[in-house]
Structure formats: C-alpha cells, structure tokens
Design a protein around this motif. Structure first.
Motif, mmCIF file in Angstrom:
data_model
loop_
_atom_site.group_PDB
_atom_site.id
_atom_site.type_symbol
_atom_site.label_atom_id
_atom_site.label_comp_id
_atom_site.label_asym_id
_atom_site.label_seq_id
_atom_site.Cartn_x
_atom_site.Cartn_y
_atom_site.Cartn_z
ATOM 1 N N GLU A 296 -13.683 17.154 -24.403
ATOM 2 C CA GLU A 296 -13.417 18.537 -23.984
ATOM 3 C C GLU A 296 -12.743 18.617 -22.614
ATOM 4 O OE1 GLU A 296 -13.676 21.431 -25.511
ATOM 5 O OE2 GLU A 296 -14.536 20.605 -27.338
ATOM 6 N N ARG A 297 -12.622 17.501 -21.920
ATOM 7 C CA ARG A 297 -12.082 17.526 -20.569
ATOM 8 C C ARG A 297 -10.619 17.947 -20.584
ATOM 9 N NH1 ARG A 297 -15.202 12.066 -19.295
ATOM 10 N NH2 ARG A 297 -17.259 13.011 -19.155
ATOM 11 N N MET B 146 -8.379 26.091 -24.348
ATOM 12 C CA MET B 146 -9.680 26.338 -24.962
ATOM 13 C C MET B 146 -9.437 26.813 -26.388
ATOM 14 S SD MET B 146 -12.764 26.354 -23.342
ATOM 15 C CE MET B 146 -13.764 25.685 -24.602
ATOM 16 N N PHE C 174 -10.523 20.445 -8.868
ATOM 17 C CA PHE C 174 -10.997 21.446 -9.820
ATOM 18 C C PHE C 174 -11.803 22.535 -9.105
ATOM 19 C CE2 PHE C 174 -14.719 22.646 -12.462
ATOM 20 C CZ PHE C 174 -14.064 23.431 -13.399
ATOM 21 N N THR D 259 -18.809 17.791 -18.732
ATOM 22 C CA THR D 259 -18.260 18.198 -20.018
ATOM 23 C C THR D 259 -18.112 16.938 -20.858
ATOM 24 O OG1 THR D 259 -15.975 18.024 -19.224
ATOM 25 C CG2 THR D 259 -17.013 20.200 -19.113
ATOM 26 N N LYS E 255 -9.484 20.981 -21.080
ATOM 27 C CA LYS E 255 -9.208 22.054 -22.045
ATOM 28 C C LYS E 255 -9.725 23.416 -21.594
ATOM 29 C CE LYS E 255 -9.380 18.889 -25.978
ATOM 30 N NZ LYS E 255 -10.069 18.595 -27.240
ATOM 31 N N GLY E 256 -10.235 23.511 -20.360
ATOM 32 C CA GLY E 256 -10.692 24.799 -19.848
ATOM 33 C C GLY E 256 -12.183 25.030 -19.926
ATOM 34 N N THR F 7 -13.910 25.271 -16.399
ATOM 35 C CA THR F 7 -13.663 26.564 -15.756
ATOM 36 C C THR F 7 -14.569 27.636 -16.346
ATOM 37 O OG1 THR F 7 -11.376 25.961 -15.288
ATOM 38 C CG2 THR F 7 -11.907 28.321 -15.283
ATOM 39 N N LEU F 8 -14.682 27.644 -17.660
ATOM 40 C CA LEU F 8 -15.549 28.606 -18.335
ATOM 41 C C LEU F 8 -16.999 28.431 -17.893
ATOM 42 C CD1 LEU F 8 -15.336 30.822 -20.532
ATOM 43 C CD2 LEU F 8 -15.951 29.063 -22.184
ATOM 44 N N ASN G 46 -17.427 29.586 -14.157
ATOM 45 C CA ASN G 46 -17.384 31.049 -14.067
ATOM 46 C C ASN G 46 -18.664 31.661 -14.617
ATOM 47 O OD1 ASN G 46 -14.896 31.304 -12.766
ATOM 48 N ND2 ASN G 46 -13.769 31.247 -14.686
#
Length: 154
Positions: A98-99, A1, A137, A94, A101-102, A105-106, A109
């Motif tokens: 951007e796939r 990220m 994932f 996403t 790259k975190g 997950t962000l 969460n």
C-alpha cells in the motif's frame, strides 16, 4: 488510493501477529522487533495495557476487511498551554503493497481529526532521523521539526 473505502477501527487481540509483522517489515523494525510464532508475551502485555488505558488507542486501517495500516494515538494532558491536551502519534505503518498510494496521508489526516475530537491543541510525532522518506512525508502534511527530540534507551 483505490475506490475501496478505508475503515478505521480499534485493533483487536487477534490482529496482534499481523501488527507486529508490520512493525518488523522495514530496515529499522527488523532490528528491534521479534516477529515469531508464538509472539513474545511482552507484545500481549503491551496490547492489554493499551486497551485498558482510555488515553491510548491502537488503530488499524482496513480495506475489504484486510488490515493495511496501523498507528497508535496517545492523548496526554499537560500543564503547559493552560492545561492543554496533546496527541502523540507513534507506530505508523502501512503494508508494503500500500506504500505510495495515499493510505499514509489518509491515516494521518484521520489521526489529526481524532485528536481534534479529543480536544487536543497539538499533534506531535517522532520519526527516526534515518527515515528520510518519512520525514518528507510528515513535512508535506504540515509537521515541522520545531524541537530536538532525545531518547535514553534503558
């Protein structure tokens, strides 16, 4: 990220074409979405219904004011679990650049934290069985395939 902070906000009507483009930007989405200019009226009707419903949130993730992800949260009251609330996460996407790259997950969460804020006792989601990377994932985030989901397309 990257170091650029990700900002989460409710989607706005002028975001709609980009959101539909993100939904259509994969193998399965291309089969079921209709990304045209102008967009079919059904997308506008759905967007308006989501905005009117206090138990639905269409959320975008932005970096440098540019949308890079999206998801929809639906908060559902149940009689089970002593009248507990659940949060269903759907439409997670996403942007293709951007796939891995975190960002996902962000986003998840953030969504889980939002469900806690709303007093939910469980977060649930579905993903197509063909989306093997998505399944891995979600499992890495702690989700388990505890139930068998079924659909009937009308």
């Amino acid at each position: 990220m990257s170091n650029n902070p990700v900002i989460f906000r409710n989607a706005e009507l002028n975001d709609l074409p980009l959101l539909v483009a993100m939904l259509a930007d994969d193998e399965l989405g291309r089969e079921r979405e209709k990304w045209t200019d102008p967009l079919p009226h059904s997308y506008h009707e759905a967007f308006a219904a989501i905005q009117r419903d206090q138990n639905n949130e269409l959320v975008v993730a932005c970096k440098d004011e540019k949308i890079c992800g999206m998801l929809q949260l639906t908060f559902i009251p149940y009689l089970t679990y002593q009248g507990g609330w659940r949060c269903t996460i759907e439409g997670v996407r996403t942007s293709s650049n951007e796939r891995g790259k975190g960002l996902g997950t962000l986003m998840l969460n953030w969504a889980i934290d939002r469900a806690r804020e709303r007093g939910c006792h469980v977060v649930q989601l579905t993903t197509d069985k063909k989306r093997l990377d998505a399944i891995r994932f979600y499992e890495a985030l702690g989700f388990t395939a505890s139930h068998e989901g079924m659909k009937l397309h009308l």
